[in-house]
Write a protein that holds these residues in place. Structure first.
Motif: not given
Length: 590
Positions: A308, A348, A378
């Motif tokens: 991530d 993310k 996001k």
């Protein structure tokens, strides 16, 4: 004929010598850069080392990756520039590094605004949680330099030195008198009672509205400055205000008397103090490493890097249409960077680092659109630097959450346009006249060779009004306010970060580290790594693209000194194009 050949031969010789000199210059630059780069390779940190910090240079948001942007063409030496990103990460790394016993701050000033200074200072406060020491020394401290040094366990001053402690002030250069003498009329079209960007052209002093807003944000910044120093030095904030108001620090001894410094020492005495803190024998050398070298020091490489990611998109400088560069926010370059991280499934959350006084309203709107689209996919957290004003706020307002430093200069929600009428200048000063043919009434609208007609001025005013309406509407949508509510805190008014929090233009006070941590929380991820966008210029792009500009800038800075800022401001003014959403002037707080 003989004279002709003599002239040709002289010209050829001159060309040959020019090429030789240029070649020598090129080789010197390359050799200097290679030598500088080689020194940074394979840096090893010795046990019982001290990290030395020096901020007496213009601090960019990111350390340059190409050596040409970090090169002084006057003396063929590296400027040793370290960006704010590496300053913060270096201090954080030193906090956990067992080989680093403490920090030695050896700086007179900080080459950035008060928000940049705030972030560095907060990183040093976090470092102190490790119980490692911080010692500061300088021959002279500016107010920003002292603000950083005030976190130190011990502040030392040269016995013949001084601490600048006099309060905050800012000054505006007004050009109306010069324009009047040149018979150039600045034709101003604007929206906003406080939109004072045009004042230097039409007034010879600050308007009441501009004086009010400047006193307000400057006072807010100064109160914060005194409070933070009070907390670390244990001196009442009101007492600090008296010390500044009465200019009680006039000699080095005064700094100790009023407890702004802990002692007067020469450099060798400070070195002896540091040796005693690191158990180094008096006859041995201290193990000191600069931040420039420390950031290149070998660290343990982890094979299991998190999948991530949080993307940090840097937008620094004036906002313009087109590609831009590392120091200019080009709408194409920045909007593409935001679009890329929006579409990247590994990313993310996005932290949008904005450090801008604004610029083109059109370019700002292009970037705003990408922020708006990204927010729907996001979390987008804005981190404001020294400035995020006018166009800088425009590109920020659509974010999920906005962070500002207490001393960030933001707001300035307003727009303007300027078209100079230089007809009298050309006619009376130069003896130049103009004539021409056009196919329609407005075919030559915007020319500087004649004044605007009433109908042209009305058209331009309507365009500016429309842009302001669009601006306030988008701020209202992003900040969940009414358009009237935004207009009441808009009108071009500039706010400090603290003031902006109170009126709802930002959500929280904090630096880029706080914004990244919040972005991770909003994205519900605990393990992540940060990646920076857009990619910085390569060595070849830098050398073959802007090296001549860098050389010219370096020479101008050397020749003009402090007056370079005035030259730069006048040059910016001459390049304005279209409706502008920007700060009134380059605000420099002293």
């Amino acid at each position: 004929m003989a004279q002709f050949f003599k002239f040709v031969f002289a010209s050829m010789l001159g060309t040959f010598l020019t090429l030789v000199i240029a070649s020598i210059l090129f080789v010197s630059i390359i050799v200097g850069i290679v030598n500088s780069a080689s020194k940074e390779k394979n840096v090893q940190v010795s046990d019982d080392s001290i990290l030395m910090l020096d901020f007496d240079y213009d601090i960019p948001e990111r350390s340059p990756i190409d050596p040409f942007s970090d090169y002084n063409y006057n003396d063929f030496q590296s400027k040793n520039t370290v960006g704010l990103n590496d300053i913060l990460s270096g201090i954080k790394k030193a906090k956990e590094d067992p080989k680093i016993l403490g920090i030695y701050i050896n700086t007179s000033s900080v080459g950035g605004g008060f928000a940049t200074t705030e972030e560095i200072r907060n990183a040093l406060l976090d470092f102190k949680l490790s119980k490692k020491f911080i010692v500061a020394y300088s021959e002279f401290y500016t107010q920003k330099g002292y603000y950083v040094a005030s976190v130190a366990d011990k502040i030392y001053l040269n016995p013949a030195g001084d601490i600048e402690f006099k309060g905050f002030g800012t000054q505006i250069m007004f050009l109306k008198g010069a324009l009047d003498k040149l018979e150039i009329e600045p034709q101003v079209i604007k929206v906003g009672t406080y939109k004072s960007a045009v004042e230097p052209f039409v007034l010879d002093k600050m308007s009441d509205a501009n004086r009010l807003q400047t006193a307000s944000f400057l006072g807010s910044m100064y109160n914060h400055f005194l409070l933070k120093i009070s907390n670390e030095r244990g001196i009442n904030a009101d007492s600090l205000r008296v010390i500044a108001n009465k200019l009680l620090i006039q000699r080095a001894e005064d700094a100790v008397k009023f407890k702004l410094a802990d002692g007067l020492k020469y450099k060798d005495e400070v070195m002896a103090d540091l040796k005693s803190r690191t158990n180094v024998k008096p006859e041995d050398d201290l193990k000191v490493i600069t931040l420039k070298k420390y950031k290149s020091a070998e660290t343990e490489i982890k094979d299991d890097l998190p999948t991530d990611r949080i993307a940090v998109v840097y937008a620094t400088g004036e906002i313009i249409s087109g590609e831009g560069d590392d120091n200019t926010i080009g709408s194409e370059r920045i909007s593409k960077a935001i679009r890329d991280v929006r579409e990247d499934k590994k990313v993310k959350a996005i932290v949008f680092r904005v450090n801008s006084p604004g610029g083109s309203a059109l370019a700002s709107d292009v970037i705003w659109r990408e922020v708006e689209l990204a927010r729907k996919v996001k979390p987008v957290v804005v981190s404001m630097g020294d400035y995020a004003a006018s166009g800088g706020y425009y590109i920020s307002c659509a974010a999920t959450k906005i962070y500002a430093d207490p001393n960030t200069i933001t707001g300035s929600i307003g727009v303007f346009g300027i078209i100079p009428n230089a007809q009298k200048f050309f006619n009376n000063k130069l003896g130049v006249t103009f004539d021409g043919v056009k196919t329609g009434e407005y075919a030559d609208m915007g020319t500087i060779s004649r004044p605007l007609t009433e109908s042209e001025r009305a058209i331009l005013q309507q365009q500016v009004n429309n842009t302001y309406g669009t601006f306030t509407k988008k701020v209202a949508e992003g900040r969940k306010k009414t358009a009237l509510g935004v207009d009441s805190i808009g009108q071009g008014r500039v706010w400090s970060g603290i003031e902006a929090l109170e009126i709802g233009l930002v959500d929280k006070l904090g630096g880029i580290s706080d914004a990244i941590a919040d972005a991770a929380k909003l994205a519900n991820i605990k393990s992540y790594r940060t990646v920076s966008y857009p990619s910085q210029k390569s060595i070849l792009e830098s050398f073959f693209g802007n090296v001549s500009d860098d050389i010219q800038t370096s020479i101008m800075k050397k020749e003009l000194g402090e007056e370079y800022k005035i030259y730069k401001q006048i040059r910016k003014i001459s390049q304005l194009n279209g409706v502008q959403a920007r700060l009134p002037f380059e605000i420099s707080v002293n």
